[in-house]
Design a protein around this motif. Sequence first.
Motif, PDB file in Angstrom:
ATOM      1  N   ILE A 132      46.686  27.447  39.194  1.00 26.41           N
ATOM      2  CA  ILE A 132      47.733  28.393  39.721  1.00 26.41           C
ATOM      3  C   ILE A 132      48.257  27.651  40.942  1.00 26.41           C
ATOM      4  CG2 ILE A 132      48.243  30.580  40.874  1.00 26.41           C
ATOM      5  CD1 ILE A 132      47.813  31.210  38.144  1.00 26.41           C
ATOM      6  N   GLU A 136      53.602  28.391  40.093  1.00 24.80           N
ATOM      7  CA  GLU A 136      53.349  29.398  39.017  1.00 24.80           C
ATOM      8  C   GLU A 136      53.652  30.761  39.906  1.00 24.80           C
ATOM      9  OE1 GLU A 136      51.147  26.830  38.903  1.00 24.80           O
ATOM     10  OE2 GLU A 136      51.959  26.467  36.908  1.00 24.80           O
ATOM     11  N   ARG A 140      56.316  33.617  39.140  1.00 25.53           N
ATOM     12  CA  ARG A 140      55.788  35.033  39.193  1.00 25.53           C
ATOM     13  C   ARG A 140      56.640  36.036  39.900  1.00 25.53           C
ATOM     14  NH1 ARG A 140      51.568  36.583  36.724  1.00 25.53           N
ATOM     15  NH2 ARG A 140      50.924  38.264  38.195  1.00 25.53           N
ATOM     16  N   ALA A 143      59.773  36.901  38.556  1.00 26.06           N
ATOM     17  CA  ALA A 143      59.923  38.038  37.456  1.00 26.06           C
ATOM     18  C   ALA A 143      59.533  39.178  37.985  1.00 26.06           C
ATOM     19  CB  ALA A 143      58.882  37.413  36.299  1.00 26.06           C
ATOM     20  N   LEU A 145      56.565  39.868  39.443  1.00 31.76           N
ATOM     21  CA  LEU A 145      55.100  39.793  39.621  1.00 31.76           C
ATOM     22  C   LEU A 145      54.298  39.489  40.990  1.00 31.76           C
ATOM     23  CD1 LEU A 145      54.976  38.550  35.870  1.00 31.76           C
ATOM     24  CD2 LEU A 145      54.391  40.948  36.800  1.00 31.76           C
ATOM     25  N   ILE A 148      48.790  35.265  42.263  1.00 25.75           N
ATOM     26  CA  ILE A 148      47.523  35.289  41.717  1.00 25.75           C
ATOM     27  C   ILE A 148      46.813  34.409  42.621  1.00 25.75           C
ATOM     28  CG2 ILE A 148      46.042  34.326  39.920  1.00 25.75           C
ATOM     29  CD1 ILE A 148      47.773  36.371  38.753  1.00 25.75           C
TER      30      ILE A 148
ATOM     31  N   LEU B   7      44.082  40.383  33.862  1.00 25.92           N
ATOM     32  CA  LEU B   7      45.192  39.468  33.347  1.00 25.92           C
ATOM     33  C   LEU B   7      44.556  38.386  32.461  1.00 25.92           C
ATOM     34  CD1 LEU B   7      47.720  39.288  36.217  1.00 25.92           C
ATOM     35  CD2 LEU B   7      48.075  40.552  33.949  1.00 25.92           C
ATOM     36  N   PRO B  12      49.226  35.546  32.803  1.00 23.54           N
ATOM     37  CA  PRO B  12      49.831  35.381  34.183  1.00 23.54           C
ATOM     38  C   PRO B  12      50.815  34.014  34.305  1.00 23.54           C
ATOM     39  CG  PRO B  12      47.862  35.206  34.630  1.00 23.54           C
ATOM     40  CD  PRO B  12      47.645  35.406  33.216  1.00 23.54           C
ATOM     41  N   VAL B  13      50.433  33.230  33.322  1.00 25.79           N
ATOM     42  CA  VAL B  13      51.230  31.808  33.480  1.00 25.79           C
ATOM     43  C   VAL B  13      52.050  31.650  32.272  1.00 25.79           C
ATOM     44  CG1 VAL B  13      50.727  29.378  33.687  1.00 25.79           C
ATOM     45  CG2 VAL B  13      49.146  30.934  34.596  1.00 25.79           C
ATOM     46  N   ARG B  14      51.573  32.161  31.137  1.00 21.98           N
ATOM     47  CA  ARG B  14      52.272  31.734  30.024  1.00 21.98           C
ATOM     48  C   ARG B  14      52.911  32.997  29.136  1.00 21.98           C
ATOM     49  NH1 ARG B  14      49.893  26.786  26.384  1.00 21.98           N
ATOM     50  NH2 ARG B  14      52.067  26.604  25.893  1.00 21.98           N
ATOM     51  N   MET B  16      54.351  36.016  30.905  1.00 17.39           N
ATOM     52  CA  MET B  16      54.745  36.767  32.022  1.00 17.39           C
ATOM     53  C   MET B  16      55.837  38.002  31.566  1.00 17.39           C
ATOM     54  SD  MET B  16      55.532  34.604  35.427  1.00 17.39           S
ATOM     55  CE  MET B  16      55.570  32.930  34.849  1.00 17.39           C
ATOM     56  N   GLU B  19      53.323  40.385  30.527  1.00 16.72           N
ATOM     57  CA  GLU B  19      52.734  41.170  31.723  1.00 16.72           C
ATOM     58  C   GLU B  19      53.814  42.211  32.254  1.00 16.72           C
ATOM     59  OE1 GLU B  19      51.217  38.517  34.865  1.00 16.72           O
ATOM     60  OE2 GLU B  19      51.099  40.039  36.229  1.00 16.72           O
ATOM     61  N   VAL B  20      54.916  41.769  32.472  1.00 11.19           N
ATOM     62  CA  VAL B  20      55.862  42.639  32.912  1.00 11.19           C
ATOM     63  C   VAL B  20      56.167  43.929  32.194  1.00 11.19           C
ATOM     64  CG1 VAL B  20      58.505  42.637  33.306  1.00 11.19           C
ATOM     65  CG2 VAL B  20      57.529  40.784  34.244  1.00 11.19           C
ATOM     66  N   ARG B  23      53.030  46.336  32.669  1.00 12.91           N
ATOM     67  CA  ARG B  23      53.333  46.915  33.956  1.00 12.91           C
ATOM     68  C   ARG B  23      54.266  47.983  33.859  1.00 12.91           C
ATOM     69  NH1 ARG B  23      50.652  44.364  38.403  1.00 12.91           N
ATOM     70  NH2 ARG B  23      49.946  42.210  37.740  1.00 12.91           N
ATOM     71  N   GLN B 275      62.195  41.202  29.855  1.00 12.91           N
ATOM     72  CA  GLN B 275      62.157  39.912  29.820  1.00 12.91           C
ATOM     73  C   GLN B 275      62.248  39.291  28.608  1.00 12.91           C
ATOM     74  OE1 GLN B 275      61.908  38.315  32.887  1.00 12.91           O
ATOM     75  NE2 GLN B 275      61.374  39.627  34.363  1.00 12.91           N
TER      76      GLN B 275
END
Lengths: 170, 303
Positions: A132, A136, A140, A143, A145, A148, B7, B12-14, B16, B19-20, B23, B275
């Motif tokens: 991270i 990244e 995030r 988006a 988010l 991290i 997560l 959280p990296v690939r 998202m 994740e969005v 949530r 997304q």
Amino acid sequence: MPETRERIIDVGDLEPNFRNEILAEPGGERFMRCFSCGTCVAGCPVAGMTEKYNPRRIVRMALLGMRQEVLASEFVWLCSTCYTCYERCPQDVHIPDLMNAIRNIAVREGHVPPAFRQQAELLRDHGRLYEITNYENQRRQEAGLPPIQERGDEVRRILVRSGVLEEVES
Amino acid sequence: MRFALYLGCTVPVRAMNYEVAARRTADHLGIELVDLDGFACCGYPAKPLSWDAALLMAANNLALAEEHGLDVCTLCSACTSTLVEANKHLQEDSALRARINDQLSENTGRRYAGTVTVRHYARILYEEVGPERLRQESSVDLSGFGFAVHYGCHFLKPAHIYDGFDDPENPHTLGDLVAATGARLIPYEEEDACCGGGILAVDPDTALGIAKGKLDHVHITDADGMIVICPFCDIMYEINQRSIERQFDVSYRLPVLYYPQLLGLALGYSADEMQLRLNRVKSRELIQAFTGRARCPGAASNG
């Protein structure tokens, strides 16, 4: 015929105690139950794609005591852990657990495939498989988010404690 | 309903988009997902190297959730099975728990008493919200779209760690969740096939060949896309779809959506809010149908 000779197993090379080693390893406790029915191979997505991986053959090799061949092999790393055989095995051998037990022994003997070495190094350095960075966290944020925070220190201590790094870094 | 949101590494990296959507839909349905500072990898990649290391990593995450008095909601199926399996071992084997706790407290200062429950978000949706309420809440007509459901392996197996949640040989829960959105379920051959993700790093050719098998089966149906609930499965079917097309000289252009994205569309969220632009294989039809749509369709028609 040298080809045939190469395929002959010399009992003098076998290590019969290998089975006890596997039985003592978490996940290997049930492997003597195997009666070679082949249900595992029949449903295995990897065996369906390549002859390199054949769980029934690996169990036989282990039972025979072909320790070096099994531990140094590529094939014990080819179980995709889909658990299809685990659900279907009439003897509850729990093959994915068995493969994991054999892998754990192989690692202690210094056999770590490059992909797993790389993953262990990522865990050591970042506590996760993907680093991270600000990049990244910026993506995030875009988006919507939350950021991290890497917590690599605890994972590193755990890996040191269980001896994984010694094998990976050697 | 409150859960610690776990997560893992990949989402959280690939993923998202996943994740969005998770949530947003959770918030919509009154499920509170709490971010805890300190979660690290679940232990899945450490298990082949050392079962102990994997148990310790899992226990450390479980102990963190326990400190906060929260059960855990996961998004990745591999994380789910790793945490659920470790949890079962630690809860049922007090000698093992004592040994792991001694090592854990030495290295991270934590101890795990065994009070936490871990469930995948899709399972929480199924058990706590239920298909019936999801059907009632779905305000947008998705009946024009059909999807092929991919359960993946670790959401269901090994079945004994999931205490009878679903039948691994003939599952229905994720299909019920998709049907609850109003979209059509498209059956296809070998629905239970693995994505191959578990060996992608070791033998990419074999892994991609395994993924190709399912893409072939779905491609010949009239499905508008596949529905997945695990980032590994998505990496195989969506992110690697182009590689598979090149390597095997085939063409799919098959959209792959995370279930919460589909659910979000049904609940009235736009393609942008879910997304869809982050999905590698774009679904023009879905994006067209759900762009510029008001978040609360009822309120929009009043305006």
